[in-house]
Structure formats: structure tokens, C-alpha cells
Enzyme design. Structure first.
Site, PDB file in Angstrom:
ATOM      1  N   GLY A 104      -5.320   0.229  -8.631  1.00  0.00           N
ATOM      2  CA  GLY A 104      -4.861   0.002  -7.258  1.00  0.00           C
ATOM      3  C   GLY A 104      -5.300   1.055  -6.267  1.00  0.00           C
ATOM      4  N   GLU A 105      -5.474   2.285  -6.720  1.00  0.00           N
ATOM      5  CA  GLU A 105      -5.692   3.365  -5.765  1.00  0.00           C
ATOM      6  C   GLU A 105      -7.043   4.055  -5.885  1.00  0.00           C
ATOM      7  OE1 GLU A 105      -1.555   5.284  -4.829  1.00  0.00           O
ATOM      8  OE2 GLU A 105      -1.552   4.598  -6.889  1.00  0.00           O
TER       9      GLU A 105
ATOM     10  N   LYS B 236     -11.891 -10.121 -12.362  1.00  0.00           N
ATOM     11  CA  LYS B 236     -11.910 -10.583 -10.971  1.00  0.00           C
ATOM     12  C   LYS B 236     -10.863  -9.851 -10.134  1.00  0.00           C
ATOM     13  CE  LYS B 236     -11.801 -14.977  -8.435  1.00  0.00           C
ATOM     14  NZ  LYS B 236     -11.731 -16.444  -8.612  1.00  0.00           N
TER      15      LYS B 236
ATOM     16  N   GLY C 224      -5.212   1.783 -14.530  1.00  0.00           N
ATOM     17  CA  GLY C 224      -4.745   1.444 -13.177  1.00  0.00           C
ATOM     18  C   GLY C 224      -5.884   1.382 -12.189  1.00  0.00           C
TER      19      GLY C 224
ATOM     20  N   GLY D 180      -0.316  -9.133  -4.093  1.00  0.00           N
ATOM     21  CA  GLY D 180      -1.685  -9.564  -3.872  1.00  0.00           C
ATOM     22  C   GLY D 180      -2.661  -8.964  -4.847  1.00  0.00           C
TER      23      GLY D 180
ATOM     24  N   ASN E  61      -8.344  -8.091 -16.079  1.00  0.00           N
ATOM     25  CA  ASN E  61      -8.916  -9.268 -15.426  1.00  0.00           C
ATOM     26  C   ASN E  61     -10.037  -8.776 -14.517  1.00  0.00           C
ATOM     27  OD1 ASN E  61      -9.474 -11.251 -13.369  1.00  0.00           O
ATOM     28  ND2 ASN E  61      -7.553 -12.279 -13.864  1.00  0.00           N
TER      29      ASN E  61
ATOM     30  N   GLN F  28      -9.106  -5.434  -6.405  1.00  0.00           N
ATOM     31  CA  GLN F  28      -8.302  -4.251  -6.116  1.00  0.00           C
ATOM     32  C   GLN F  28      -9.200  -3.098  -5.683  1.00  0.00           C
ATOM     33  OE1 GLN F  28      -5.126  -4.494  -5.555  1.00  0.00           O
ATOM     34  NE2 GLN F  28      -4.314  -3.326  -7.234  1.00  0.00           N
TER      35      GLN F  28
ATOM     36  N   PHE G 116       0.810  -1.237   0.000  1.00  0.00           N
ATOM     37  CA  PHE G 116       0.000   0.000   0.000  1.00  0.00           C
ATOM     38  C   PHE G 116       0.835   1.275   0.000  1.00  0.00           C
ATOM     39  CE2 PHE G 116      -2.150  -3.339   2.587  1.00  0.00           C
ATOM     40  CZ  PHE G 116      -3.023  -3.760   1.605  1.00  0.00           C
TER      41      PHE G 116
HETATM   42 MO1  MOS Z   1       1.283   3.355  -3.838  1.00  0.00          MO
HETATM   43  S1  MOS Z   1       0.687   4.602  -2.387  1.00  0.00           S
HETATM   44  O1  MOS Z   1       1.798   4.276  -5.030  1.00  0.00           O
HETATM   45  O2  MOS Z   1       1.743   1.863  -3.289  1.00  0.00           O
END
Ligand code: MOS
Length: 741
Positions: free
Chosen positions: A707-708, A637, A705, A480, A635, A642, A253
Site C-alpha cells: 500500500g505504501e 493485478k 505489503g 479500493g 494478486n 496499489q 490513505f
Molecule cells: Mo496508512 S498512512 O498507514 O493508511
């Protein structure tokens, strides 16, 4: 990664976007996956850190006699006996690897203490318990100096941040101050958010092994390349002598982006002890030695005409950095992009504390900035007697509001439309406290999610073999997210082979250097290089097909076999490769040039339902829907997972998470999971996630992206739902029941 028998057939199903289960799922769920603290070495020793108990000062004495007297203790390393290490390089965006520096402190090479918790000694013992017991009896005395540790008290000393290379800092259009004063309807609000810590499931751990001047490090990092370069620099060995192995990382993270003292001191301890050394941070060590998310105070002021057209948007923030490092978080950044206000002013201030450097934590800036902005928009909607979605749609821009740049993609209108229908937003009666279910006050809130899309250099090798298999090699990170699976899908898609034919190697600096897993950029970055490799392979295959007299449309394996070739390989070095600073600079300059034309970002609409106990103020999140535009979904899933993970973390920030700093000593007082409240299963409802799925034409394969963006807007949506349920505005995170009552 398992590998199916060779295939020489076309894929029977579409592979891109499919919900393929993670290739590393089996080894992780069975415990076979090896994490950094699990590599066995004969003669392994264990290390433990001794943290400073003052925030600023000099060490006047260290008494190690009690520690050394304990059984199995081999050595206690302090600034009095530690070998010299090279000080870290000054962080500079011109040389990305210098950003690896967690802090500028040369640990155990100085008697200076810069924060409460800075390691001042390392104990090495034959057992983990032995090392930790001994660390507790090392006696350190200090000449303590006045320290600046109180974020609240220091507010007046915040200094203005200039516009920076990443597009942060100040931005203005028109005269927002005058426009606010003249606005028919306005709100002018103050918000605050506390310090947060990442709390990955796997605390940072390092196993370090020196053989002569070569070093192998098993380290739970999200940046193998930076870790390798940083350690080579500090220990004065060639970069090629350092191998960093990190195939599995138990969550990060942002907390494992930079190199923190635990990693460096494990390597130092192994050097001194002449044995492999393992250093596993305790949960408390993580709080003491790894930076967290900065606290913030924010002002959001919005002015509008009676129809809800924004005339003024002011968003300012104050955040902290450590005196020994840390960077500004882009708290006001989304206010450059989200609303079509005629006048805009964004500004960031920062203050410097005697604290460990702050560091990036999932959507640094946006996660907390969106809380203030989106709550303020909700307050304005209420003031205007307008539906909060309708207010957003009336101010949804066609071009970037601050500077008129084009959007690569922008699916917000669609996200809100789909979300409102699916969440049954129309059932919401606008009046606060108007929806009730027994003793529970029911509320519904929305907020916008937004996160910029980045691309970093990535080296990738792709090999096609005559047996029909494909091998992708790149030192990317699997923390992960499902990256290994996703990149198998990208390669299968690009080369038109079955997914099962693709094997992916990752997580090892012996592989071509990958990007750090940060900024939600890993998927786009590695995808770009896989696509380039595939294009080169297809061109070479066509040449081979021509030579062998077969159709270039035959499967790759057929062409290779007919041409009598065992394999074909392509290596892509992101315009030259990660190895040379000049190549990285060229790559980033090209990307930044493109960003001068286009605003590239993922966005989404967060829908939240809460139930608040009318008597106790207890807030339960009972329904969630997020509709996101993350461009192409590789993907379905893993992307949904995420996004869900981001929402879970956002609910944590909304309702529980808060690192408490003692105002006198600068010590974090709740440095454990008993007192720092991350959400548990019972706190999280079913979370529905939907992605629009259309590609962004300005990004590789259209990927933005995932992730965030999922965490952004979450706390705002919760706060807005709490207001709808109760009529209470809580502008200070976390929203605990004492603030609701
Ligand atoms: Mo991130 S906060 O760019 O792992």
C-alpha cells in the site's frame, strides 16, 4: 461478492498471485455499492459543521438566532447546550485503540479553540442544503489569544525526539559528524516539503443512528475497531452497543485511520436530534477537521571516499505536531536501512503548533524523507562522476547498516538490475541538459523505495461447508485496494479450493475484529489468521476423514459429506483476540521481538523520465517504471494497482501538492481541489510496475505489503530526473516551474 455454484473439485489453476479482477468491481462500477452517506433512513436529518475562525482562544458568544430562523433547522448544538461526552483517552501504544484519538479536544464540551477550523457548533436540519446554509450564519465571537502557526518561523523551537517504541527518533553508529568533515567527497544539503492532504475521492461521511442506547454508525473509516471503541468510550455505552458498518470506503490513505470530529459530532447530533443524522464533510471541512501530512525541513549530509563508499550519512528532520495531538512521522527512518555508511546519524526534531493534529498519510515519513535522501544520493553521485545506480549498488548492505540486524528479504540489487534493463537506463547520457527532444529537455532519474512491513492482530473465522463453499469473516477494510479479492485468494490457496467457492464478509464490526488498514499491514495481518484457521481446519478435516474412512486428500466437501457434517469452522484470534488489551499487547510484543532480529521491509527501484519545457520550465513526467520487492504477490493485478496508486500520489507530491497555511491566522487557504493540485489523468503517463515476487521468509505467506512503498522515492526520482534534464536542483517540494526556471 458473487458466489459460484458449489464445487467439490480441486482448483484447476494456481490462485495465489493470479490477476483476479476485484470481486467488488461490479457493484462499484454500477453504483450499487453503498458508501457511508448513502444509507437511507426514514426521518434522516442532516448536519453541518461550523468551523472556528481563529487559531487559539475562547468562545465568548455564539448567536444561533439567524440559523434557527431558517426553514427546516432543528437544532444548533454548541458548547452551551451539548450533552457531556467523556474526554478522549490519552493515546498510548500499550492500548492500540487509544490511538484512535484524532485530537484530545472534547468538541462542543469546551469553549476553547485549539486550531483554525476546529468545529465549534453543529447545525441539524431537515435537508443537507438547509444545514449548510444555517451553518454559515451562526455568529461566533472569540477572545483571541496569540497562536503559534508558522512552521517556518518556529524552526528554532523544534525539540529533539527521543527514540520511540516504534523504532523512530534518534539513531547513531560511529561518529558521522567527524567522518563527514574528513570525507574526500561530500554534500551537505537542506530540503523542505510542504503540508499535504489526503484528498480521498470520498470525503469523510457518517450516518449515525441511535436506538435507545445502541448506536449504528456508517462511517468511511479505515479502522472499524478503533472507531467503535472510541465512540463507546465517548458516549458511555458498552462497546457491544456500537456497530460500525463500512463495507466500502472511497479511499483513505491514512486520513480515515483516526476518529475526527465529523464522526463524533454526527453521533452527538443524532443523540440530540433524536433522529438518524448524516454528516458529510465538504472538501473544505476535510482540510479543516482532519489532519494532513506534516511539513518538513530536512538536512542530508553524505560523505564518501573517491570510490563512492559512504563514510558518513547524516539525516535530520523537523516536523510539526498539533498542541492537541498528532505524532512524529518517521522522516529519517529509511536512512537507518538503505546505505552501508560507516558512520550514521539520524535525528528527528519536532515543533508544536496551534494546528489540527497531523496524521499518517501514505508512507508517513518515508514518502517525504526519501525525497531528501534520494536527491542527496543523486547529488553525491554527480559530484563523484558516478552513475547513481552504481553508487547505490556500491553501498548496498548485506545487513542492516545501523545495527547489523538481518534482512528478512532485500531485493534492491535485482530491482535495480531489472529496472535498468527495462527502462533502458544505458541510453541515458550522464551530463545534465545533454538529452533533448525539440523544445523538451529530457531527463532520467532513479530513487529507492522503502517501507517497513508490519503485522497487527486480526480475528478471522473461516467456515468450510459441505456444499463446497468457504466463508471467510473478518472486519477488515476495503478502501479500493482489492483486499476482499486477495483474502479470497489466500483462503482458496490455503484450503486448496477454487477461488469461486470462497465468499468473504468484511467491513462490519459485527464480524470478528480485524486490524486497521494502516501501515501496509492489513494483508499480512489477515493472511496470518486465515492461514492459521486453514491449518486448524485441515487438522480437523483429517480427523473427520479418518472417522469417515476417506482419504484426507479428498476435497473438503467430500470429507464433510462422507462424515455427515454440515460444516466445519475455525476462529483465530491472533493469540487470543482483539477484544482484550492484554492479548493485543502479547501479539504486538511477539511481533516486535521478531523485529529485534529482522528488518522487515518492502523496497523497490523507481525509474522516472521527465520532459521539461526549455522555455517555460513546465515539467511533464513521460515514463515511469517501478520494480518492487513486496515479497509474495497475492494478486498481481491489485498489487500493481496499489503500487501505481502510490506512484501517482508521489507524482502529485513531486509536482503539485501543497497545503498553504496563512502565517497569521493558521487557516489553510487552498482547502479545495481547485487550488490544491492533485494530479489529473493528463499529468500521469503509462506507469509500468514489476514485482520480484519471492516470499519474505519472516512474514505470513511471505507478504510484505504494497500500500505504501509505491509512493516512496517518487518525488526523489522526479527531482533527480529534473536535474538531469535541466541542471537545476530543486530541494523544495513541489517542483513548480518557477523553481525550475
Ligand atoms: Mo496508512 S498512512 O498507514 O493508511
Amino acid at each position: 461478492m458473487t458466489q459460484a455454484p458449489p464445487h467439490a473439485t480441486r482448483p484447476s489453476v494456481r490462485v495465489l498471485g493470479e490477476s483476479i479482477s476485484r470481486v467488488d468491481g461490479h457493484v462499484k462500477t454500477t453504483g450499487a455499492a453503498r458508501f457511508s452517506a448513502e444509507y437511507p433512513y426514514p426521518d434522516l436529518a442532516y448536519a453541518a459543521l461550523v468551523p472556528a475562525s481563529v487559531a487559539r482562544g475562547r468562545i465568548t458568544g455564539i448567536d444561533v438566532s439567524a440559523a434557527m430562523a431558517l426553514p427546516g433547522v432543528r437544532v444548533v448544538i454548541t458548547h452551551e447546550n451539548a450533552p457531556r461526552m467523556r474526554p478522549p483517552r490519552k493515546p498510548s501504544v500499550a492500548n492500540l485503540a487509544t490511538l484512535a484519538t484524532g485530537t484530545s479536544v472534547n468538541y462542543l464540551n469546551t469553549d476553547e479553540v485549539h486550531w483554525n477550523g476546529q468545529p465549534v457548533a453543529v447545525v441539524v436540519a431537515d435537508s443537507l442544503e438547509g444545514a449548510r446554509d444555517a451553518a454559515r450564519v451562526v455568529r461566533v465571537t472569540y477572545d483571541e489569544q496569540d497562536a503559534t502557526v508558522d512552521f517556518v518561523r518556529e524552526q528554532p523551537n523544534a525539540r529533539r525526539q527521543k527514540r520511540d517504541a516504534l523504532g523512530g527518533g534518534e539513531g547513531r553508529k560511529g561518529d558521522a559528524v567527524s567522518a563527514l568533515a574528513a570525507a574526500e567527497v561530500s554534500v551537505d544539503l537542506r530540503f523542505s516539503t510542504p503540508m499535504h492532504h489526503h484528498n480521498a475521492l470520498e470525503p469523510h461521511a457518517t450516518t449515525a443512528v441511535w436506538v435507545g442506547d445502541t448506536l449504528t454508525v456508517h462511517d468511511g473509516t479505515q479502522n472499524i475497531d478503533w472507531t467503535r471503541r472510541h465512540l463507546a468510550h465517548k458516549f458511555r455505552v458498552p462497546v457491544g452497543n456500537v456497530r460500525v458498518v463500512a463495507p466500502f470506503v472511497g479511499g483513505a490513505f491514512g486520513g480515515k485511520t483516526r476518529v475526527w470530529p465529523g464522526t463524533i459530532l454526527a453521533v452527538l447530533a443524532a443523540r440530540v436530534a433524536g433522529r438518524p443524522v448524516r454528516l458529510m464533510l465538504t472538501r473544505e471541512d476535510v482540510y479543516r477537521t482532519v489532519g494532513g501530512r506534516t511539513p518538513s525541513t530536512q538536512r542530508v549530509a553524505l560523505g564518501a571516499d573517491r570510490d563512492g563508499q559512504l563514510t558518513a550519512l547524516i539525516h535530520t528532520s523537523v516536523t510539526q505536531v498539533g498542541r492537541v495531538g498528532g505524532g512524529p512521522e518517521q522522516v529519517v527512518s529509511q536512512s537507518r536501512h538503505l546505505y552501508d555508511a560507516q558512520n550514521i546519524l539520524v535525528e528527528q526534531r519536532q515543533l508544536t503548533l496551534d494546528a489540527v493534529s497531523n496524521t499518517s498519510m501514505r508512507a508517513p515519513g518515508e514518502a517525504i524523507g526519501s525525497f531528501a535522501l534520494e536527491a542527496a544520493v543523486d547529488e553525491l553521485a554527480h559530484r563523484l562522476d558516478l552513475d547513481p545506480i552504481e553508487l547505490r549498488m556500491r553501498n548496498e548492505p548485506d545487513r542492516n547498516p545501523l545495527d547489523g540486524k538481518l534482512f528478512g528479504r532485500r531485493g534492491l540489487r535485482e530491482a535495480y538490475a531489472r529496472g535498468a534493463a527495462r527502462f533502458r537506463w544505458a541510453d541515458r547520457t550522464p551530463e545534465p541538459r545533454s538529452m533533448r527532444d525539440g523544445r523538451w529537455l529530457v531527463g532520467m532519474g532513479v530513487a529507492t523505495a522503502y517501507h517497513p512491513a508490519w503485522q497487527l492482530p486480526a480475528n478471522v473465522t473461516v467456515r468450510l461447508s459441505a456444499d463446497g463453499t468457504v466463508l471467510v469473516r473478518c472486519a477488515f477494510h476495503e478502501m479500493g485496494m482489492g483486499s476482499a479479492t486477495a483474502f479470497g485468494q489466500v483462503a482458496a490457496h490455503a484450503l486448496r479450493v477454487p477461488f469461486e467457492a470462497v465468499r468473504v464478509e468484511y467491513g462490519d464490526s459485527d464480524l470478528p475484529a480485524g486490524p486497521g488498514a494502516g501501515g501496509s499491514a492489513q494483508t499480512a495481518s489477515v493472511t496470518s489468521s486465515i492461514l492459521a484457521a486453514a491449518a486448524r481446519l485441515k487438522r480437523d478435516l483429517a480427523t473427520l476423514a479418518d472417522r469417515a474412512g476417506v482419504s484426507p486428500d479428498e476435497p473438503p466437501a467430500t470429507i464433510l459429506t462422507r462424515a455427515g457434517e454440515d460444516h466445519l469452522e475455525a476462529t483465530i484470534g491472533s493469540d487470543g483476540g482483539l477484544g482484550r488489551v492484554a492479548d493485543q499487547v502479547r501479539f504486538m510484543s511477539k511481533f516486535l521481538r521478531d523485529r529485534r532480529r529482522y528488518v522487515k521491509a518492502a523496497c523497490g527501484a523507481q525509474f522516472c523520465e521527465v520532459r521539461v519545457d526549455a522555455d517555460t520550465g513546465e515539467v511533464r513526467v513521460t515514463r515511469w517504471l517501478g520494480v518492487f520487492d513486496i515479497g509474495t504477490v497475492v494478486n498481481a493485478k491489485t498489487a500493481a494497482s496499489q503500487l501505481r496508486g502510490g506512484i501517482v500520489m508521489g507524482i502529485g507530491a513531486a509536482l503539485g501538492e501543497e497545503s498553504l497555511v496563512d502565517r497569521d491566522t493558521g487557516r489553510i487557504v487552498n482547502a479545495d481541489l481547485a487550488e490544491y493540485h492533485v494530479p489529473v489523468h493528463a499529468d500521469i503517463p503509462r506507469i509500468d510496475v514489476e514485482c520480484l515476487g519471492d516470499p519474505d521468509p519472516t512474514m505470513p505467506l511471505g507478504v510484505l505489503g504494497a500500500g505504501e512503498v509505491g509512493i516512496v522515492g517518487v518525488a526523489g526520482a522526479v527531482a533527480n530526473a529534473v536535474h538531469h534534464a535541466t541542471g537545476r536542483r530543486v530541494r523544495d517540494l513541489p517542483i513548480t516551474l518557477d523553481k525550475v526556471l
